[in-house]
Design a protein around this motif. Structure first.
Motif, PDB file in Angstrom:
ATOM      1  N   ARG A   1       1.335   8.319  -5.711  1.00 40.37           N
ATOM      2  CA  ARG A   1       2.813   8.021  -6.332  1.00 40.37           C
ATOM      3  C   ARG A   1       2.563   6.355  -6.824  1.00 40.37           C
ATOM      4  O   ARG A   1       2.124   6.070  -6.184  1.00 40.37           O
ATOM      5  CB  ARG A   1       3.409   8.040  -5.857  1.00 40.37           C
ATOM      6  N   ASN A   2       2.954   6.300  -7.993  1.00 41.96           N
ATOM      7  CA  ASN A   2       3.607   5.151  -8.952  1.00 41.96           C
ATOM      8  C   ASN A   2       4.461   4.249  -8.839  1.00 41.96           C
ATOM      9  O   ASN A   2       5.868   5.561  -8.606  1.00 41.96           O
ATOM     10  CB  ASN A   2       3.129   5.187  -9.798  1.00 41.96           C
ATOM     11  N   LEU A   3       4.535   3.820  -7.487  1.00 46.56           N
ATOM     12  CA  LEU A   3       5.960   3.207  -7.511  1.00 46.56           C
ATOM     13  C   LEU A   3       6.994   3.244  -8.080  1.00 46.56           C
ATOM     14  O   LEU A   3       8.524   3.248  -7.659  1.00 46.56           O
ATOM     15  CB  LEU A   3       6.429   1.721  -6.408  1.00 46.56           C
ATOM     16  N   ASP A   4       6.711   2.824  -9.489  1.00 45.63           N
ATOM     17  CA  ASP A   4       7.750   2.679 -10.661  1.00 45.63           C
ATOM     18  C   ASP A   4       8.084   3.262 -10.949  1.00 45.63           C
ATOM     19  O   ASP A   4       9.355   4.036 -11.410  1.00 45.63           O
ATOM     20  CB  ASP A   4       6.885   0.995 -11.610  1.00 45.63           C
ATOM     21  N   ASP A   5       7.033   4.483 -11.201  1.00 43.13           N
ATOM     22  CA  ASP A   5       7.513   6.184 -11.417  1.00 43.13           C
ATOM     23  C   ASP A   5       8.824   6.255 -10.830  1.00 43.13           C
ATOM     24  O   ASP A   5       9.893   7.145 -11.343  1.00 43.13           O
ATOM     25  CB  ASP A   5       6.074   6.516 -12.077  1.00 43.13           C
ATOM     26  N   MET A   6       8.034   6.454  -9.420  1.00 39.49           N
ATOM     27  CA  MET A   6       9.526   7.189  -8.574  1.00 39.49           C
ATOM     28  C   MET A   6      10.607   5.938  -8.256  1.00 39.49           C
ATOM     29  O   MET A   6      11.231   6.813  -8.299  1.00 39.49           O
ATOM     30  CB  MET A   6       8.892   6.653  -6.788  1.00 39.49           C
TER      31      MET A   6
ATOM     32  N   GLU B   1       1.099  -1.307   0.205  1.00 43.44           N
ATOM     33  CA  GLU B   1      -0.086  -0.351  -0.193  1.00 43.44           C
ATOM     34  C   GLU B   1       1.123   1.692  -0.541  1.00 43.44           C
ATOM     35  O   GLU B   1       0.460   2.509   0.263  1.00 43.44           O
ATOM     36  CB  GLU B   1      -1.128  -0.093   1.065  1.00 43.44           C
ATOM     37  N   TYR B   2       2.158   1.320  -0.057  1.00 42.20           N
ATOM     38  CA  TYR B   2       3.108   2.408  -0.007  1.00 42.20           C
ATOM     39  C   TYR B   2       2.743   3.528  -0.767  1.00 42.20           C
ATOM     40  O   TYR B   2       2.701   3.290  -2.464  1.00 42.20           O
ATOM     41  CB  TYR B   2       4.467   2.529  -0.165  1.00 42.20           C
ATOM     42  N   ALA B   3       2.689   4.418  -0.601  1.00 41.35           N
ATOM     43  CA  ALA B   3       2.328   5.558  -1.405  1.00 41.35           C
ATOM     44  C   ALA B   3       0.234   5.867  -1.484  1.00 41.35           C
ATOM     45  O   ALA B   3       0.128   6.646  -2.392  1.00 41.35           O
ATOM     46  CB  ALA B   3       3.229   5.756  -3.024  1.00 41.35           C
ATOM     47  N   LYS B   4       0.027   5.176  -0.741  1.00 42.76           N
ATOM     48  CA  LYS B   4      -2.237   5.674  -0.827  1.00 42.76           C
ATOM     49  C   LYS B   4      -2.085   6.809  -0.864  1.00 42.76           C
ATOM     50  O   LYS B   4      -3.438   7.871  -1.376  1.00 42.76           O
ATOM     51  CB  LYS B   4      -2.279   4.307  -0.286  1.00 42.76           C
ATOM     52  N   LEU B   5      -1.257   7.564   0.352  1.00 46.87           N
ATOM     53  CA  LEU B   5      -1.491   9.048   0.518  1.00 46.87           C
ATOM     54  C   LEU B   5      -1.136   9.884  -0.722  1.00 46.87           C
ATOM     55  O   LEU B   5      -2.387  11.007  -0.911  1.00 46.87           O
ATOM     56  CB  LEU B   5      -0.640   9.211   1.944  1.00 46.87           C
TER      57      LEU B   5
ATOM     58  N   GLU C   1       3.305   9.380   4.642  1.00 45.15           N
ATOM     59  CA  GLU C   1       3.897   8.155   3.383  1.00 45.15           C
ATOM     60  C   GLU C   1       4.240   7.415   4.384  1.00 45.15           C
ATOM     61  O   GLU C   1       3.978   6.148   4.517  1.00 45.15           O
ATOM     62  CB  GLU C   1       4.196   9.027   2.369  1.00 45.15           C
ATOM     63  N   ASN C   2       6.038   7.674   4.613  1.00 48.73           N
ATOM     64  CA  ASN C   2       6.300   6.525   5.637  1.00 48.73           C
ATOM     65  C   ASN C   2       6.074   6.589   6.974  1.00 48.73           C
ATOM     66  O   ASN C   2       5.775   5.398   7.504  1.00 48.73           O
ATOM     67  CB  ASN C   2       7.565   7.932   5.766  1.00 48.73           C
ATOM     68  N   GLU C   3       5.077   7.479   7.599  1.00 51.32           N
ATOM     69  CA  GLU C   3       4.630   7.316   8.648  1.00 51.32           C
ATOM     70  C   GLU C   3       3.918   5.936   8.695  1.00 51.32           C
ATOM     71  O   GLU C   3       3.183   5.170   9.443  1.00 51.32           O
ATOM     72  CB  GLU C   3       3.208   8.767   9.124  1.00 51.32           C
ATOM     73  N   ILE C   4       2.806   6.473   7.734  1.00 52.95           N
ATOM     74  CA  ILE C   4       1.876   5.603   7.052  1.00 52.95           C
ATOM     75  C   ILE C   4       2.360   3.982   7.499  1.00 52.95           C
ATOM     76  O   ILE C   4       1.962   2.837   8.001  1.00 52.95           O
ATOM     77  CB  ILE C   4       0.716   5.893   5.813  1.00 52.95           C
ATOM     78  N   ALA C   5       3.596   3.879   6.647  1.00 52.96           N
ATOM     79  CA  ALA C   5       4.178   2.382   6.425  1.00 52.96           C
ATOM     80  C   ALA C   5       4.741   2.331   7.449  1.00 52.96           C
ATOM     81  O   ALA C   5       4.068   0.518   7.414  1.00 52.96           O
ATOM     82  CB  ALA C   5       5.210   2.800   5.001  1.00 52.96           C
ATOM     83  N   GLN C   6       4.476   2.394   8.057  1.00 59.11           N
ATOM     84  CA  GLN C   6       5.446   1.916   9.389  1.00 59.11           C
ATOM     85  C   GLN C   6       4.732   2.056  10.325  1.00 59.11           C
ATOM     86  O   GLN C   6       4.065   0.580  10.618  1.00 59.11           O
ATOM     87  CB  GLN C   6       6.361   2.946  10.481  1.00 59.11           C
ATOM     88  N   SER C   7       2.992   2.862  10.643  1.00 51.90           N
ATOM     89  CA  SER C   7       2.662   2.576  11.645  1.00 51.90           C
ATOM     90  C   SER C   7       1.448   1.368  11.577  1.00 51.90           C
ATOM     91  O   SER C   7       1.277   0.668  11.918  1.00 51.90           O
ATOM     92  CB  SER C   7       2.018   3.659  12.098  1.00 51.90           C
TER      93      SER C   7
END
Ligand code: AMP
Ligand code: ZN
Length: 489
Positions: A161-166, A154-158, A239-245
């Motif tokens: 962004r698209n992971l591959d683009d990033m 679910e990374y980047a849901k906030l 975004e990173n806070e969400i991923a961690q939590s």
């Protein structure tokens, strides 16, 4: 009051939603606080004032709010600043925590219920990192620990962004310990001269993002209501806070994400790195704190706000109008009893409008519009009452004045005694413009003497002389008062 009627814009869903607390009647609010290595600027102050008003309004609406705003006191910028001043990083951070608190108080910001610091929460931080490793979404690498972005679908849901683009164009640099370019540090192995704590991976310090996951969970629980900051925090910090939590708990982290627009100077975001900053302290040396709050609140919190010196002067003139109105009303009806009976023109409608504007995503600009109507009505009733019944006018003015008291606690405006506020404003204006106060007083005396002697031509001449000095006079039942003329800027 219908508490359930507040709607707020949620960055996660990109729409306004009804505010429904996790626990009925209660709300947990977490705002990412300052990195304490320097003085804050008025851009930072705009964001913190916006959330100050959000919290005040939620309480006004009857919610029991727990407001948490952290201090980032372990950070590269702090270490760098400490090297420059020769202080210990922790000592430099502690110094700027105190400076921040003074500034926040000066701007009438409420003290949050909890103001946690990173350096006090290492056990919580270590626990969450261990959990992320256990769950396979983080890995250790030579004393560092990284969050594995690819392991968290679910990374980047906030930020949407698209992971591959990033990833395109990104690579792991030689010397990096991480596996993938987007992986981010949860823990950094100690470097000489940096603050460090013991951990299962050796001595080191936390990365930036993990602190907010650890401290929000400690004080608000794994799932809480509102999380806020300015727009620049959406990616990567929030975004990173969400991923961690969510990676650690498996539960929804914050339910509503609120982001403040930037304060800009000449079209660019005010920021220390660009060097285009106005320190809050410097602004408050020139302008009244309530005028600065008024300036912030005149624009919706999500919109950009372009700063120019003139706007502060304009905001202060507007505050002067408000306080002058309140002074007149207090003089006219303060402490008097007008008995019971009809009121003129539904005075309660202004407060109703104020509330409906604030219920609509904390639209402070609209709420101030409702107040303009209220102050206009006060002026009409004091200067040229549309009804003859003096008791009715008095009662209505008192009802309007009471509503100003109610909203003043929400906005952090009109908290002062009007006469005191106006006096301070006059003193500042006098200082700034080098007006000779004793000369003004002597001229006012001369004018009063001329009026007593019915020498009106002379009285008018003195009034004009005062005008050329930049002084405007007003005759009130309590005597002649003066202020520095608005036309002079
Ligand atoms: P910092 O101390 O840099 O972490 O910033 C503290 C808070 O101020 C964060 O929520 C930032 O997003 C916010 N902020 C920074 N610059 C601005 C700006 N120009 N306008 C509004 N908010 C800002
Ligand atoms: Zn944060």
């Amino acid at each position: 009051m219908a508490a359930a009627s507040i709607r707020l814009f949620n960055t996660m869903t990109m729409q306004k939603e009804l505010l429904e607390p996790v626990v009925p009647g209660k709300l947990g609010v977490y705002v990412c606080g300052p990195t304490v290595y320097s003085y804050i600027h008025i851009g930072n102050a705009r964001t913190f004032t916006s959330f100050d008003v959000v919290v005040r309004y939620l309480r006004y609406r009857g919610f029991q709010v727990t407001y948490v705003r952290n201090y980032t006191d372990v950070d590269d910028k702090i270490i760098k600043a400490a090297h420059e001043t020769g202080e210990e990083p922790v000592a430099l951070a502690a110094r700027f925590v105190e400076i921040f608190r003074e500034d926040a108080r000066a701007l009438h910001m409420l003290e949050p219920d909890v103001s946690p610091k990173v350096s006090d929460h290492l056990p919580e931080i270590l626990r969450i990192i261990e959990k992320l490793i256990e769950r396979g979404v983080a890995y250790e690498s030579q004393g560092d620990v990284y969050f594995s972005v690819r392991a968290y679908p679910e990374y980047a849901k906030l930020s949407k962004r698209n992971l591959d683009d990033m990833c395109a164009g990104e690579r792991v640099h030689p010397g990096d310990q991480k596996r993938e370019p987007l992986d981010f540090a949860l823990w950094k192995a100690a470097k000489p001269g940096e603050p460090a704590w013991d951990s299962p991976w050796g001595k080191g310090r936390p990365g930036w993002h993990i602190e907010c996951s650890a401290m929000s969970a400690r004080y608000l629980g794994e799932t809480f209501d509102i999380h806020g900051g300015a727009l620049d925090l959406i990616f990567p910090h929030h975004e990173n806070e969400i991923a961690q939590s969510e990676g650690a708990s498996g539960k929804t982290f914050a339910r509503y994400w609120m982001h403040c627009g930037f304060l800009d100077l000449e079209g660019a975001k005010m920021s220390k790195s660009l060097g285009n900053v106005v320190r809050l302290r410097d602004a408050l040396a020139k302008v009244d704190p309530e005028a600065l709050r008024f300036f912030f609140l005149s624009t919706h919190y999500r919109h950009p706000l372009n700063f120019a010196d003139k706007m502060l002067a304009d905001a202060e003139h507007r505050m002067e109008y408000f306080y002058e109105t309140l002074r007149k009303v207090d003089e006219r009806v303060g402490g008097k009893d007008f008995g019971k009976g009809a009121l003129y023109g539904e005075p309660g409608r202004f407060l109703t409008e104020f509330e409906s504007q604030m219920d609509d995503d904390f639209n402070s600009a609209g709420a101030l519009g409702a107040l303009s109507g209220l102050f206009g009505q006060m002026n009409e009733l004091t200067d040229k009452p549309p009804v003859k019944d003096k008791a009715q006018v008095g009662r209505t003015l008192q009802a309007l004045r009471e509503d100003v008291r109610k909203v003043s606690g929400v906005l952090g405006l009109f908290l002062d005694d009007p006469a005191q506020w106006l006096l301070r404003r006059r003193e500042r204006a006098v200082r700034e413009r080098g007006i000779d106060v004793s000369k003004v007083d002597a001229l006012i005396q001369a004018r009063n003497d001329a009026r007593k002697a019915k020498n009106f031509a002379e009285a008018d001449r003195v009034r004009d002389e005062l005008k050329t000095l930049g002084v405007e006079i007003m005759d009130t039942p309590g005597g002649t008062v003066w202020k520095v003329a608005t036309a002079q800027g």
